[in-house]
Motif scaffolding. Structure first.
Motif, PDB file in Angstrom:
ATOM      1  N   LYS A 116     -52.944   3.684 -51.401  1.00  0.00           N
ATOM      2  CA  LYS A 116     -53.198   3.511 -50.188  1.00  0.00           C
ATOM      3  C   LYS A 116     -53.299   2.292 -50.659  1.00  0.00           C
ATOM      4  O   LYS A 116     -54.276   1.537 -50.471  1.00  0.00           O
ATOM      5  CB  LYS A 116     -53.967   4.029 -49.078  1.00  0.00           C
ATOM      6  CG  LYS A 116     -53.460   3.616 -47.609  1.00  0.00           C
ATOM      7  CD  LYS A 116     -54.067   4.667 -46.996  1.00  0.00           C
ATOM      8  CE  LYS A 116     -54.745   3.787 -45.293  1.00  0.00           C
ATOM      9  NZ  LYS A 116     -55.156   5.004 -44.492  1.00  0.00           N
ATOM     10  N   GLY A 117     -52.303   0.818 -49.552  1.00  0.00           N
ATOM     11  CA  GLY A 117     -53.102  -0.286 -49.787  1.00  0.00           C
ATOM     12  C   GLY A 117     -52.509  -1.141 -51.372  1.00  0.00           C
ATOM     13  O   GLY A 117     -52.559  -2.476 -51.026  1.00  0.00           O
ATOM     14  N   CYS A 118     -52.443  -0.178 -51.832  1.00  0.00           N
ATOM     15  CA  CYS A 118     -51.935  -1.267 -53.348  1.00  0.00           C
ATOM     16  C   CYS A 118     -50.436  -1.082 -53.354  1.00  0.00           C
ATOM     17  O   CYS A 118     -49.542  -0.279 -53.087  1.00  0.00           O
ATOM     18  CB  CYS A 118     -52.275  -0.197 -54.704  1.00  0.00           C
ATOM     19  SG  CYS A 118     -52.064  -0.332 -56.125  1.00  0.00           S
ATOM     20  N   CYS A 160     -51.650  -6.208 -54.157  1.00  0.00           N
ATOM     21  CA  CYS A 160     -52.133  -5.007 -53.216  1.00  0.00           C
ATOM     22  C   CYS A 160     -51.309  -5.772 -52.027  1.00  0.00           C
ATOM     23  O   CYS A 160     -50.720  -6.526 -51.494  1.00  0.00           O
ATOM     24  CB  CYS A 160     -52.947  -5.652 -52.009  1.00  0.00           C
ATOM     25  SG  CYS A 160     -54.955  -5.192 -53.261  1.00  0.00           S
ATOM     26  N   ASP A 161     -51.186  -4.357 -51.083  1.00  0.00           N
ATOM     27  CA  ASP A 161     -49.713  -4.380 -50.234  1.00  0.00           C
ATOM     28  C   ASP A 161     -50.676  -5.815 -48.463  1.00  0.00           C
ATOM     29  O   ASP A 161     -51.726  -6.406 -49.252  1.00  0.00           O
ATOM     30  CB  ASP A 161     -49.843  -3.192 -48.935  1.00  0.00           C
ATOM     31  CG  ASP A 161     -48.730  -2.694 -49.449  1.00  0.00           C
ATOM     32  OD1 ASP A 161     -48.212  -2.797 -50.126  1.00  0.00           O
ATOM     33  OD2 ASP A 161     -48.940  -1.109 -49.570  1.00  0.00           O
ATOM     34  N   THR A 162     -49.760  -6.189 -47.479  1.00  0.00           N
ATOM     35  CA  THR A 162     -50.243  -6.727 -46.415  1.00  0.00           C
ATOM     36  C   THR A 162     -51.545  -6.597 -45.484  1.00  0.00           C
ATOM     37  O   THR A 162     -51.554  -5.353 -45.123  1.00  0.00           O
ATOM     38  CB  THR A 162     -49.002  -7.402 -46.012  1.00  0.00           C
ATOM     39  OG1 THR A 162     -48.115  -7.987 -46.290  1.00  0.00           O
ATOM     40  CG2 THR A 162     -49.428  -8.209 -44.769  1.00  0.00           C
ATOM     41  N   GLY A 163     -52.960  -6.543 -45.259  1.00  0.00           N
ATOM     42  CA  GLY A 163     -53.402  -6.471 -44.662  1.00  0.00           C
ATOM     43  C   GLY A 163     -54.883  -5.988 -45.165  1.00  0.00           C
ATOM     44  O   GLY A 163     -55.693  -4.829 -44.916  1.00  0.00           O
ATOM     45  N   TYR A 164     -54.156  -6.415 -47.235  1.00  0.00           N
ATOM     46  CA  TYR A 164     -55.793  -5.239 -48.270  1.00  0.00           C
ATOM     47  C   TYR A 164     -55.659  -6.606 -49.034  1.00  0.00           C
ATOM     48  O   TYR A 164     -55.083  -7.502 -49.097  1.00  0.00           O
ATOM     49  CB  TYR A 164     -54.841  -4.086 -48.902  1.00  0.00           C
ATOM     50  CG  TYR A 164     -54.721  -2.773 -48.145  1.00  0.00           C
ATOM     51  CD1 TYR A 164     -55.877  -2.240 -47.982  1.00  0.00           C
ATOM     52  CD2 TYR A 164     -53.756  -3.039 -47.335  1.00  0.00           C
ATOM     53  CE1 TYR A 164     -55.744  -0.460 -47.439  1.00  0.00           C
ATOM     54  CE2 TYR A 164     -53.463  -1.677 -46.364  1.00  0.00           C
ATOM     55  CZ  TYR A 164     -54.138  -0.387 -46.526  1.00  0.00           C
ATOM     56  OH  TYR A 164     -54.164   0.766 -45.654  1.00  0.00           O
ATOM     57  N   VAL A 199     -59.295  -1.931 -57.629  1.00  0.00           N
ATOM     58  CA  VAL A 199     -58.067  -1.255 -56.194  1.00  0.00           C
ATOM     59  C   VAL A 199     -58.038  -2.343 -54.626  1.00  0.00           C
ATOM     60  O   VAL A 199     -58.936  -2.642 -54.848  1.00  0.00           O
ATOM     61  CB  VAL A 199     -59.492   0.229 -55.285  1.00  0.00           C
ATOM     62  CG1 VAL A 199     -59.368   1.296 -57.109  1.00  0.00           C
ATOM     63  CG2 VAL A 199     -60.558  -0.218 -55.407  1.00  0.00           C
ATOM     64  N   CYS A 200     -57.872  -1.569 -53.852  1.00  0.00           N
ATOM     65  CA  CYS A 200     -57.488  -2.360 -52.527  1.00  0.00           C
ATOM     66  C   CYS A 200     -58.065  -1.580 -51.577  1.00  0.00           C
ATOM     67  O   CYS A 200     -57.898  -0.390 -50.952  1.00  0.00           O
ATOM     68  CB  CYS A 200     -55.809  -2.226 -52.234  1.00  0.00           C
ATOM     69  SG  CYS A 200     -55.015  -3.704 -53.935  1.00  0.00           S
ATOM     70  N   SER A 201     -58.387  -2.330 -50.974  1.00  0.00           N
ATOM     71  CA  SER A 201     -59.419  -2.184 -49.833  1.00  0.00           C
ATOM     72  C   SER A 201     -58.787  -3.189 -49.224  1.00  0.00           C
ATOM     73  O   SER A 201     -58.171  -3.808 -48.588  1.00  0.00           O
ATOM     74  CB  SER A 201     -61.090  -2.495 -49.240  1.00  0.00           C
ATOM     75  OG  SER A 201     -61.299  -2.345 -51.046  1.00  0.00           O
ATOM     76  N   GLU A 202     -58.911  -2.194 -47.130  1.00  0.00           N
ATOM     77  CA  GLU A 202     -58.100  -3.378 -45.949  1.00  0.00           C
ATOM     78  C   GLU A 202     -58.885  -4.078 -44.671  1.00  0.00           C
ATOM     79  O   GLU A 202     -60.514  -3.603 -45.749  1.00  0.00           O
ATOM     80  CB  GLU A 202     -58.181  -1.968 -45.053  1.00  0.00           C
ATOM     81  CG  GLU A 202     -57.586  -1.893 -43.914  1.00  0.00           C
ATOM     82  CD  GLU A 202     -57.303  -0.938 -42.832  1.00  0.00           C
ATOM     83  OE1 GLU A 202     -56.620  -0.930 -41.971  1.00  0.00           O
ATOM     84  OE2 GLU A 202     -57.748  -0.070 -43.553  1.00  0.00           O
ATOM     85  N   CYS A 203     -58.848  -4.959 -44.722  1.00  0.00           N
ATOM     86  CA  CYS A 203     -58.682  -6.018 -44.188  1.00  0.00           C
ATOM     87  C   CYS A 203     -59.296  -5.774 -42.912  1.00  0.00           C
ATOM     88  O   CYS A 203     -58.827  -4.389 -42.913  1.00  0.00           O
ATOM     89  CB  CYS A 203     -57.681  -7.830 -44.054  1.00  0.00           C
ATOM     90  SG  CYS A 203     -57.275  -8.202 -45.265  1.00  0.00           S
ATOM     91  N   LEU A 204     -60.528  -6.008 -41.799  1.00  0.00           N
ATOM     92  CA  LEU A 204     -60.792  -5.520 -40.984  1.00  0.00           C
ATOM     93  C   LEU A 204     -60.632  -7.100 -40.085  1.00  0.00           C
ATOM     94  O   LEU A 204     -60.131  -8.458 -40.089  1.00  0.00           O
ATOM     95  CB  LEU A 204     -62.270  -6.134 -40.971  1.00  0.00           C
ATOM     96  CG  LEU A 204     -62.661  -4.335 -41.646  1.00  0.00           C
ATOM     97  CD1 LEU A 204     -64.171  -4.232 -42.450  1.00  0.00           C
ATOM     98  CD2 LEU A 204     -61.872  -3.170 -41.961  1.00  0.00           C
TER      99      LEU A 204
END
Length: 735
Positions: A46-48, A60-64, A70-75
């Motif tokens: 997810k997010g990659c 990474c995808d937008t928002g990550y 690995v890709c982590s989610e932006c807050l």
């Protein structure tokens, strides 16, 4: 991949040589080799957006953001970020404040990364010219319009301003006062007598019985009437000197000794106690000694026949020549009756069942009802009857579930002291001559049965009648149509009316038994009643009650006067003619909607309330007159009294048994009544009615051969029916 037909590669595979051999993977998938060394495409985490394996993300995808491999989610509403709380770009409707994304507070909107205040009347907005929420009491695109003061909780639709109303207001926008209220907030009551008034309290429309210039609505003085109380005193012979406030009619009855709409006519001087019925002047309590007939104008043994003068007195029977002719005719009739009676009795036994057969339904005799000798009571049957009656009491108690109004809205039935007639039930099928013998011998006329054989009360489901919207349409709480026998109205907002289909001899739905039409149950214009008449193609109406009996309203006048046309909703009814006889009236209506039809109403006026007709001959003449009238429609005969059960059931049983007696030479009175109660509750209600049925049936089946001829004629009319246009002269000629 080329084969006979093109097929898709496996999921995630961008290029393949066969369904199982993948060359390269799509974005968002990575390649791995299976045990046969073929490439299999697996999704990235997810997010990659791009990855080389499940454990290593390349983009990474937008928002990550890239967090190691690995890709982590932006807050915090970040669109792109370097770390969870360090934003580069924000999502829509959020602004970047240093490294954080923040929304504007309520009452502000975002403009070029800045929060600007909404207009004063907006509770929330998306731009300076568009409110998304208005402050309380306002509506519109810019919240510049006020909700009506009648809106509940001062809230209305933001787009058009409609709302839920306070109890004192009505209208789409709740900007009008309910009838009887006035003021800016409808907080004041209109003056007494006003139906509606303006904002200042000036009366616009007066209630019935009130009048006055500028609509001050003063009550009419005692004895005055008219829409403006402009007419003089009510007719002096109105009961308690009171009359209808608009028409001056004596709606509450007449003083003793008078009758007529305005109580302007004298009762016959030979009426017992000088009392007569208001509608037709027939003596309500019988005659003084030595006189007979419903007008008490027969000094000898007169029969109920002939026409009446405008004053209500028979004009033909008192003429000496006519009396002489009558005596000679009676002697001849007696001789003919004796000869033909002998022939009838011998032919009844071998008579084939060739009366009218099922043109309106399947041929039946009595629907799976055992003969009376097969249903004598047992302990088991008695217990079932008691349980059934207990269940009925529970049903009435549960009417409170739909509100107290459901209990109190219906009147207690007042036809008579109602009992189960099964206490005096016949116990076997009777030959017609046996009825003669039993009726003449009072000790053998009926046999008392120890336990109840006939069903009493409501014995089948009647759920439709108990719905909240239908309870007001039932005059009596214990007289409701069964669900499987009720007449269902079509193409109307409500399909309910208190009326039931009744089966006849060997035919289904020959009759409709109905509640007597009243304004309270069927509406002011009786449209529901006349639409049922039209829908069912009713061929004749049989009315067995007077409008008022002993001061009690039994039925309202649902038809027009002679030569008058009235629209009942979309049904046009014109009374073409009216003939008054000593014990009944005959009216001919033309009924129009999509075509023009002819309809007879036979109105029996000599059946006293809480009793039976004093003279069986009047009922026999009424039945014979009804039977002679041809059927201009193939629908059922509509029969009603007040409740549509007691008198109605007695007449239905008489007509059915007359057909059975002529066809078979035998009758089963008990089985007939038992069968009628399967169609509608408590048809034939009292012991007196049950006994009267025996007496009337005796006269019908034993007098002469006219009954057979009448029934054959009526059947011929029915089965050889041809649609054609008829005027009133044609109808009189046929009859």
């Amino acid at each position: 991949m080329l084969e006979e037909e093109c097929k898709s590669c496996s999921k995630g595979c961008k290029d393949c040589s066969s369904n199982k051999t993948c060359k390269t993977c799509d974005i968002g998938f990575y390649a791995r080799h299976d045990i046969t060394n073929n490439i299999v495409c697996q999704p990235c985490t997810k997010g990659c957006k791009k990855c080389s394996s499940a454990a290593e993300c390349l983009e990474c995808d937008t928002g990550y953001f890239k967090n190691g491999k690995v890709c982590s989610e932006c807050l915090n509403s970040c669109k792109t970020c370097k770390w969870p709380l360090v934003c580069d770009l924000c999502l829509q409707d959020f602004r970047l404040n240093d490294t954080n994304c923040q929304s504007c507070p309520t009452g502000y909107f975002l403009s070029n990364s800045a929060c600007l205040p909404c207009q004063d009347k907006c509770a929330a907005c998306s731009s300076p010219n568009e409110c998304t929420e208005c402050k309380s009491g306002l509506y519109g695109n810019l919240c510049h319009q006020k909700c009506s003061s009648g809106c509940k909780d001062d809230i209305c639709d933001m787009n058009i301003g409609n709302c839920s109303c306070k109890e004192t207001h009505v209208g789409h926008y709740c900007n009008k006062c309910v009838p009887g209220k006035f003021g800016h907030n409808c907080e004041f009551d209109c003056p007494e007598g006003c139906l509606t008034c303006d904002l200042n309290g000036s009366c616009i429309i007066c209630n019935t019985g009130y009048f006055g210039l500028n609509c001050h609505c003063e009550q009419c003085a005692d004895g005055m009437y008219g829409s403006k109380c402009e007419f003089h005193e009510c007719p002096s012979n109105c009961f308690n000197a009171s009359c209808n406030a608009e028409s001056g009619l004596c709606d509450n009855g007449c003083n003793k000794g008078y009758w007529g709409k305005y109580c302007e006519k004298l009762c016959a001087h030979n009426c017992l106690n000088n009392t007569c019925f208001k509608e037709n002047g027939t003596c309500s309590h019988g005659c003084v000694g030595g006189y007979h007939g419903y007008m008490c104008d027969c000094p000898n043994n007169c029969i109920c026949s002939g026409s009446v003068s405008p004053d209500g007195f028979s004009s033909s029977l008192l003429q000496p020549i006519h009396i002489g002719l009558l005596i000679v005719s009676l002697v001849i009739l007696i001789l003919v009756a004796v000869i033909m009676g002998i022939f009838l009795i011998t032919s009844y036994i071998t008579k084939q069942k060739n009366l009218v057969t099922g043109s309106l339904g399947d041929s039946i005799t009595y629907r799976q009802v055992r003969r009376s000798q097969d249903i004598l009571p047992s302990e088991h049957n008695n217990e079932n009857n008691r349980r059934q009656q207990d269940a009925q009491r529970i049903v009435y108690q549960n009417l409170a579930d739909i509100g107290n109004a459901a209990i109190n809205v219906c009147e207690p039935i007042q036809e008579s002291v109602y009992v189960n007639v099964a206490e005096y039930a016949s116990i076997q099928r009777k030959q017609v001559p046996d009825i003669v013998e039993e009726t003449e011998d009072n000790t053998n006329e009926v046999v008392e049965v120890k336990e109840s054989n006939l069903p009493d009360g409501l014995i089948k489901p009647f759920h439709e009648s108990q719905k909240a919207e239908n309870v007001m349409k039932n005059r009596y709480k214990d007289v409701c149509p069964y669900d499987n026998r009720r007449v269902i109205l079509k193409n109307r907002e409500s399909d309910y009316i208190n009326a039931s289909y009744i089966d006849g001899y060997k035919r289904q739905k020959v009759y409709i038994a109905s509640l007597g039409p009243t304004v309270k149950q069927m509406g002011a214009d009786f449209g529901v009643f006349w639409n049922m008449v039209w829908q069912e193609r009713v061929c004749k109406i049989v009315m067995l009650t007077n409008l008022i009996e002993q001061g009690v309203q039994k039925c309202d006048k649902y038809w027009p006067d002679k030569d008058v046309c009235i629209m009942y909703e979309d049904v046009k009814v014109t009374c073409q003619s009216e003939e008054i006889y000593p014990c009944f009236a005959v009216r001919i209506f033309s009924v129009e909607k999509t075509e023009k039809r002819i309809l007879y109403q036979m109105h029996f006026t000599a059946w006293p309330d809480k009793s039976t007709p004093r003279d069986v001959h009047g009922m026999i003449e009424f039945w014979e007159k009804l039977t002679r009238i041809p059927r201009f429609e193939l629908g059922p005969i509509l029969v009603h009294c007040s409740a549509g059960v007691g008198r109605t059931g007695t007449f239905l049983a008489l007509d059915i048994l007359a057909n059975e007696g002529v066809a078979e030479g035998t009758v089963d009175i008990f089985a007939c009544v038992r069968n009628l109660r399967e169609d509608r509750v408590n048809l034939v209600q009292t012991v007196e009615q049950y006994k009267f049925l025996h007496e009337a049936l005796l006269h019908l089946l034993s007098s002469d051969t006219s009954v057979k001829a009448l029934l054959t004629s009526d059947g011929a009319v029915q089965h050889n029916f041809q649609e054609r246009k008829l005027d009133v002269d044609d109808i009189h000629e046929m009859v």
